[in-house]
Enzyme design. Structure first.
Site, mmCIF file in Angstrom:
data_model
loop_
_atom_site.group_PDB
_atom_site.id
_atom_site.type_symbol
_atom_site.label_atom_id
_atom_site.label_comp_id
_atom_site.label_asym_id
_atom_site.label_seq_id
_atom_site.Cartn_x
_atom_site.Cartn_y
_atom_site.Cartn_z
ATOM 1 N N ARG A 119 0.911 -1.164 0.000
ATOM 2 C CA ARG A 119 0.000 0.000 0.000
ATOM 3 C C ARG A 119 0.932 1.190 0.000
ATOM 4 N NH1 ARG A 119 -2.211 4.210 -0.490
ATOM 5 N NH2 ARG A 119 -4.149 4.917 0.474
ATOM 6 N N HIS A 124 -3.175 10.850 5.139
ATOM 7 C CA HIS A 124 -4.539 11.374 5.014
ATOM 8 C C HIS A 124 -4.873 12.161 6.259
ATOM 9 C CE1 HIS A 124 -4.910 7.513 7.058
ATOM 10 N NE2 HIS A 124 -4.474 6.912 5.964
HETATM 11 MN MN MN Z 1 -3.565 4.954 5.388
#
Ligand code: MN
Ligand code: MN
Length: 409
Positions: A119, A124
């Site tokens: 990932r 965020h």
């Molecule tokens: Mn994340």
């Protein structure tokens, strides 16, 4: 033409209805193979169109307990009904406020990373809490003070990355990993995060050159963000080999071994509670992992601090929710389903299967808290309780002063 289609549709519906009605009558008398929305004196068969497989999985929606009443919002959404995003390195799907409208404060993501798959390095706005469901992963992060974090996590382990803290996740041998992510914002969108490759792609080359003090040509091969996000890569070496020389560790670890916690135990199950008292980094999310044996039930209770977002890991259950003003509704849950209880509403979760039930209770809060109906009544003057419920002395004496989260105790 339209008339012909309508005529044929009607004929088909009538034929199907006739067959189903007959099956319903037979079912009521001989077997339960075709469930019908009826109980003695109420309801009727459903001869019209229906998704029988789904109705079989939700017996308490099809034939609600007679105590259900009024209108409550939908409190269930299955990850199996969520869109899958398939990538070169695995997949992901999400249940957010867009899928489960009531959940304004928490969103969930399931993610699968094949062995070696990554990932992409990203960040965020929201805090990210995670529960490992399968396999093992290597996670990395760096905090604003320049402290570094690298760890390997396995089934039952957690991590928490505060909002804005950049991080990565990578699947390890032999078969990568699957995990649940829980974000402290219902509007979170896994497809809308700050990706490393995205920023490089949208920054002038001479700015990159000036920033890093290297020739602009160094960045000629940065892939398009569409090629990364979740991408196939090679399994890394040992954890020690990924430690950065000279790096200071983060002062509060971002990982936690939930299964190493001593659970609260009753005859019918266990509860492990993880909040900032045992996992200080997880400032915005607290959790309880509940295990209920067949025949057992998470007792009647409510939470005095906030809403509850649930994730069902295994087994099957029904949850009854009491919403004041005579409102009550019952929902069925299975592995991979999300449940929700609005702030302060009373509820129970009953194992309706023949195997253990395991689920997570999640809260957007730094601490876990619940109020037990049983404990409340046993710590209130008995005459006062009897004046309300018109029960005898023996009944009041059977209430427990000690809290038993899973009953029978
Ligand atoms: Mn994340
Ligand atoms: Mn609860």
């Amino acid at each position: 033409m339209m008339d012909e289609v309508t005529r044929r549709t009607l004929l088909a519906a009538t034929a199907t209805g006739g067959v189903l009605a007959a099956a319903g009558v037979a079912g009521a008398q001989t077997n339960q193979s075709v469930p019908q929305p009826q109980r003695p004196g109420f309801g009727g068969t459903n001869p019209g169109p229906r998704n029988l497989e789904q109705e079989r999985q939700n017996p308490n929606l099809l034939v609600p307990p007679s105590t259900d009443h009024g209108t409550l919002p939908n409190l269930r959404f299955s990850f199996s009904d969520a869109h899958m995003r398939l990538t070169s390195g695995g997949w992901t799907r999400q249940v957010t406020a867009r899928e489960l409208g009531i959940s304004k404060d928490i969103a969930g993501v399931e993610m699968r990373l094949n062995a070696g798959s990554v990932r992409e390095l990203h960040w965020h706005k929201q805090g990210e809490w995670a529960f490992m469901l399968y396999g093992s992963a290597r996670i990395t992060a760096v905090d604003p003070q320049g402290n570094n974090f690298v760890d390997d996590v396995g089934v039952g382990d957690l991590w928490f990355f505060p909002g804005g803290v950049p991080h990565s996740i990578q699947g390890l041998n032999p078969d990568g990993c699957e995990f649940l992510l829980v974000f402290d914002d219902g509007d979170f969108d896994e497809d809308d995060t700050f990706l490393l490759s995205d920023w490089f792609k949208h920054t002038p080359n001479d700015v990159l050159s000036k920033n890093f003090g290297v020739p602009g040509s160094s960045f000629a091969h940065v892939p398009d963000p569409s090629e990364l996000y979740i991408f196939a890569s090679t399994v890394p070496g040992s954890l020690d080999s990924d430690k950065i020389a000279g790096a200071k560790p983060v002062p509060q670890t971002f990982s936690h071994r939930m299964m190493a916690q001593q659970p609260i135990k009753t005859k019918s199950g266990t509860v492990r509670i993880t909040d900032t008292s045992v996992f200080p980094a997880a400032k915005t999310i607290s959790a309880a992992l509940v295990e209920v044996q067949p025949g057992g039930m998470r007792e009647l209770h409510w939470h005095p601090n906030t809403n509850e977002w649930q994730y069902y890991i295994e087994g099957q259950a029904r949850m009854g929710v009491f919403g004041a003003s005579g409102q009550a509704r019952t929902f069925d849950y299975r592995a991979g389903d999300v449940g929700y209880v609005p702030f302060a509403m009373g509820h129970y979760v009953e194992n309706t299967g023949t195997t253990p039930l395991r689920f997570l209770e999640m809260f957007k809060s730094s601490y876990y808290a619940d109020v037990s109906l049983n404990q409340w009544l046993s710590l209130t003057p008995p005459e006062l309780v009897q004046a309300h419920l018109k029960v005898d002395t023996q009944t009041v004496e059977a209430f427990h002063k000690q809290k038993f989260p899973v009953v029978p105790a």
